[in-house]
Design an enzyme around this catalytic site. Structure first.
Site, mmCIF file in Angstrom:
data_model
loop_
_atom_site.group_PDB
_atom_site.id
_atom_site.type_symbol
_atom_site.label_atom_id
_atom_site.label_comp_id
_atom_site.label_asym_id
_atom_site.label_seq_id
_atom_site.Cartn_x
_atom_site.Cartn_y
_atom_site.Cartn_z
ATOM 1 N N GLU A 269 0.851 -1.206 0.000
ATOM 2 C CA GLU A 269 0.000 0.000 0.000
ATOM 3 C C GLU A 269 0.878 1.244 0.000
ATOM 4 O O GLU A 269 1.943 1.247 0.622
ATOM 5 C CB GLU A 269 -0.915 -0.008 1.229
ATOM 6 C CG GLU A 269 -1.894 -1.176 1.204
ATOM 7 C CD GLU A 269 -2.775 -1.281 2.455
ATOM 8 O OE1 GLU A 269 -2.670 -0.413 3.340
ATOM 9 O OE2 GLU A 269 -3.564 -2.242 2.520
ATOM 10 N N HIS A 292 -7.706 1.354 1.863
ATOM 11 C CA HIS A 292 -7.639 0.873 3.258
ATOM 12 C C HIS A 292 -8.416 1.817 4.192
ATOM 13 O O HIS A 292 -7.861 2.338 5.164
ATOM 14 C CB HIS A 292 -6.186 0.736 3.722
ATOM 15 C CG HIS A 292 -6.023 -0.183 4.899
ATOM 16 N ND1 HIS A 292 -4.895 -0.934 5.121
ATOM 17 C CD2 HIS A 292 -6.861 -0.463 5.940
ATOM 18 C CE1 HIS A 292 -5.034 -1.623 6.242
ATOM 19 N NE2 HIS A 292 -6.231 -1.351 6.763
HETATM 20 N N1 LIG Z 1 -9.988 -2.656 6.230
HETATM 21 C C1 LIG Z 1 -9.892 -2.117 7.420
HETATM 22 O O1 LIG Z 1 -9.782 -0.902 7.564
HETATM 23 C C2 LIG Z 1 -9.898 -3.002 8.630
HETATM 24 C C3 LIG Z 1 -10.467 -2.515 9.816
HETATM 25 C C4 LIG Z 1 -10.479 -3.351 10.924
HETATM 26 C C5 LIG Z 1 -9.921 -4.605 10.860
HETATM 27 N N2 LIG Z 1 -9.351 -5.053 9.706
HETATM 28 C C6 LIG Z 1 -8.784 -6.401 9.603
HETATM 29 O O2 LIG Z 1 -9.811 -7.330 9.846
HETATM 30 C C7 LIG Z 1 -9.294 -8.404 10.600
HETATM 31 C C8 LIG Z 1 -10.414 -9.078 11.359
HETATM 32 O O3 LIG Z 1 -10.880 -8.225 12.375
HETATM 33 P P1 LIG Z 1 -11.774 -8.776 13.577
HETATM 34 O O4 LIG Z 1 -11.907 -7.677 14.548
HETATM 35 O O5 LIG Z 1 -13.001 -9.411 13.055
HETATM 36 O O6 LIG Z 1 -10.805 -9.885 14.154
HETATM 37 P P2 LIG Z 1 -11.181 -11.072 15.118
HETATM 38 O O7 LIG Z 1 -9.902 -11.507 15.727
HETATM 39 O O8 LIG Z 1 -12.304 -10.701 16.000
HETATM 40 O O9 LIG Z 1 -11.695 -12.218 14.127
HETATM 41 C C9 LIG Z 1 -10.878 -12.935 13.253
HETATM 42 C C10 LIG Z 1 -11.503 -14.297 13.033
HETATM 43 O O10 LIG Z 1 -10.737 -14.986 12.035
HETATM 44 C C11 LIG Z 1 -10.609 -16.334 12.458
HETATM 45 N N3 LIG Z 1 -9.445 -16.923 11.781
HETATM 46 C C12 LIG Z 1 -8.138 -16.760 12.082
HETATM 47 N N4 LIG Z 1 -7.381 -17.469 11.206
HETATM 48 C C13 LIG Z 1 -8.235 -18.056 10.353
HETATM 49 C C14 LIG Z 1 -8.052 -18.913 9.229
HETATM 50 N N5 LIG Z 1 -6.823 -19.283 8.827
HETATM 51 N N6 LIG Z 1 -9.157 -19.359 8.587
HETATM 52 C C15 LIG Z 1 -10.400 -19.003 9.004
HETATM 53 N N7 LIG Z 1 -10.629 -18.195 10.075
HETATM 54 C C16 LIG Z 1 -9.557 -17.726 10.722
HETATM 55 C C17 LIG Z 1 -10.469 -16.252 13.957
HETATM 56 O O11 LIG Z 1 -10.766 -17.478 14.570
HETATM 57 C C18 LIG Z 1 -11.490 -15.169 14.281
HETATM 58 O O12 LIG Z 1 -12.774 -15.713 14.508
HETATM 59 C C19 LIG Z 1 -8.256 -7.719 11.513
HETATM 60 O O13 LIG Z 1 -7.285 -8.613 11.947
HETATM 61 C C20 LIG Z 1 -7.685 -6.663 10.625
HETATM 62 O O14 LIG Z 1 -6.564 -7.191 9.965
HETATM 63 C C21 LIG Z 1 -9.349 -4.263 8.580
HETATM 64 O O1 LIG Z 2 -6.504 2.741 10.400
HETATM 65 C C1 LIG Z 2 -5.733 1.961 9.888
HETATM 66 O O2 LIG Z 2 -4.668 2.273 9.347
HETATM 67 C C2 LIG Z 2 -5.998 0.452 9.925
HETATM 68 C C3 LIG Z 2 -7.440 0.082 10.037
HETATM 69 C C4 LIG Z 2 -7.645 -1.404 10.092
HETATM 70 O O3 LIG Z 2 -6.923 -2.089 9.133
HETATM 71 C C5 LIG Z 2 -7.436 -2.009 11.448
HETATM 72 O O4 LIG Z 2 -6.628 -2.933 11.593
HETATM 73 O O5 LIG Z 2 -8.128 -1.575 12.379
#
Ligand SMILES: NC(=O)c1ccc[n+]([C@@H]2O[C@H](COP(=O)([O-])OP(=O)(O)OC[C@H]3O[C@@H](n4cnc5c(N)ncnc54)[C@H](O)[C@@H]3O)[C@@H](O)[C@H]2O)c1
Ligand SMILES: O=C(O)CC[C@@H](O)C(=O)O
Length: 409
Positions: A269, A292
């Site tokens: 990114e 993102h």
């Molecule tokens: N795009 C964004 O801005 C943004 C924002 C917030 C979070 N995220 C990403 O989203 C991810 C998930 O967030 P969350 O709060 O739901 O996390 P979380 O930890 O609550 O949930 C993740 C889930 O994935 C499961 N998991 C782990 N490895 C796995 C695999 N190999 N196969 C299947 N399932 C698997 C876990 O058991 C868990 O239930 C974060 O880790 C982060 O990287 C992105």
């Molecule tokens: O704000 C960010 O840069 C990351 C957001 C998201 O990927 C997260 O992990 O919460």
């Protein structure tokens, strides 16, 4: 009651990546005014230089806190990840250095879930393509490959905080929800856990990824997974860029296997808004590409700023490590008038005995003590009478396996 080890104006916070104003307000209200605030992430060399005199650093997903960076961070006490993901931090190095890492595990989940649902609706109607054609002066009035979301099968991979919220929103729109997770999860509403990933892929009209970045999820979605998906289905990824093989996705779009895709996270990114975004997906009108921003809403960012800054303040003022992602969780009630010693040590046999010997041999009364360990470190918080805290500090510094020691008064 708030204590402090240094004059608060000497405790330096380095806040990167434009964390929300609520973080600054929270720190300032708690008396911390020595704050360096930058809107972007820093390249490694600059980061290593800037972090040298910082006691606390606040980051989002762009800043890479590698072992090398931790080696330069001589004064660093804690890291605040103003986001959910902590994959950008070498947690093992942080723990070994006695640096506590916090994040905001829930504050942006709703924002991501809303975006995912909106994208699913847009893609099922072919809106990204139709919109692009209009912008170029064309007119694509057609119902071909346009569908309602009602009654469609949604396959969620990773049924954690975000996956489960997507599940609830999707059902409220009349979708049938199925999910795959490596651990058994309580399904919300009428959702159904599917134990076999390929089975889930074969039955889903829309697949959405919500797993963390781990060695197991790296490239977990490649050619074989696209092949296993339904014809003319949709892939959404708002988890981490390392999870999907982007070239395989480009092929699936080029071959029309997929109706469309929405990708918020990428293997590489840009560091900031001024840098070019390079991706083989740019050529596809049916790919919604977002920078993102799944969690980038005012509501989420304000809550995250508050939540993480409060955790940093609490750790600085009282040594409380509750909800840290890498450290034993310790919270000792404050004993008014007493001094507090925070001792972080390698988790090796005999350290606690040595610590307690310091107190018994020097006749120092312990007014309160709380120890927790994980496989790497032990963290003990000890309240002592003010007159004896300097002596205790000096003696504890000599304990075998000591990583870091701090006194609050
Ligand atoms: N795009 C964004 O801005 C943004 C924002 C917030 C979070 N995220 C990403 O989203 C991810 C998930 O967030 P969350 O709060 O739901 O996390 P979380 O930890 O609550 O949930 C993740 C889930 O994935 C499961 N998991 C782990 N490895 C796995 C695999 N190999 N196969 C299947 N399932 C698997 C876990 O058991 C868990 O239930 C974060 O880790 C982060 O990287 C992105
Ligand atoms: O704000 C960010 O840069 C990351 C957001 C998201 O990927 C997260 O992990 O919460």
């Amino acid at each position: 009651m708030s204590k402090t080890s240094l004059d608060k104006s000497k405790i330096k916070f380095l806040l990167l990546e434009g964390v929300h104003q609520s973080a600054l307000d929270t720190l300032q209200q708690a008396g911390y005014t020595n704050i360096e605030y930058l809107k972007t992430a820093l390249p490694q060399d600059e980061l290593k230089e800037k972090i040298k005199d910082a006691h606390f650093v606040g980051i989002r997903s762009r800043t890479q806190l590698t072992r090398e960076v931790f080696e330069s961070a001589e004064k660093l006490i804690a890291v605040g990840c103003f986001c959910i993901g902590t994959n950008q931090v070498d947690l093992t190095a942080a723990t070994e250095k006695g640096v506590v890492v916090f994040n905001a595990p829930f504050s942006n989940t709703r924002s991501v879930a809303e975006l995912v649902i909106a994208e699913a609706i847009m893609l099922l109607r072919g809106i990204p393509e139709k919109n692009a054609v209009c912008h170029r002066g064309g007119w694509l009035k057609s119902a071909v490959d346009s569908f309602e979301i009602r009654g469609k099968n949604l396959g969620i991979i990773g049924y954690g905080s975000i996956g489960a919220q997507v599940s609830v929103l999707a059902e409220s729109l009349g979708m049938k929800v199925f999910f795959y997770d490596t651990i058994t999860k309580l399904p919300l509403g009428n959702a159904t856990q599917i134990r076999d990933l390929n089975e889930l892929l074969g039955m889903s009209d829309i697949v959405t990824l919500h797993v963390p970045e781990t060695p197991e999820t790296k490239d977990m979605f490649g050619k074989a997974e696209f092949d296993a998906m339904k014809e003319k289905s949709i892939l959404l990824n708002a988890s981490r860029g390392t999870v999907v093989d982007i070239d395989a996705l480009a092929e699936a779009l080029a071959s029309k296997k997929l109706l469309g895709t929405a990708i918020d996270v990428f293997p590489v990114e840009p560091r900031g808004n001024a840098d070019e975004f390079v991706s083989p997906l740019r050529e596809f009108d049916n790919a919604i590409l977002t920078p993102h921003i799944g969690g980038s809403t005012q509501e989420a960012q304000e809550n995250i700023g508050l939540e993480v800054a409060e955790k940093l303040v609490k750790y600085s003022d009282t040594g409380t490590s509750i909800s840290s992602v890498n450290f034993p969780e310790v919270a000792l009630p404050s004993h008014p008038g007493q001094h507090r010693i925070l001792h972080i040590h390698q988790n090796i046999p005999g350290v606690l005995t040595e610590i307690n010997t310091v107190f018994s041999e020097n006749n120092i009364n312990i007014c309160g003590q709380y120890l927790q360990t994980n496989e790497k470190v032990g963290y003990v918080v000890i309240d002592v009478e003010a007159d004896f805290s300097q002596l205790a500090l000096e003696k504890l510094q000599q304990v075998n396996g000591t990583i870091r020691i701090r006194r609050l008064f």
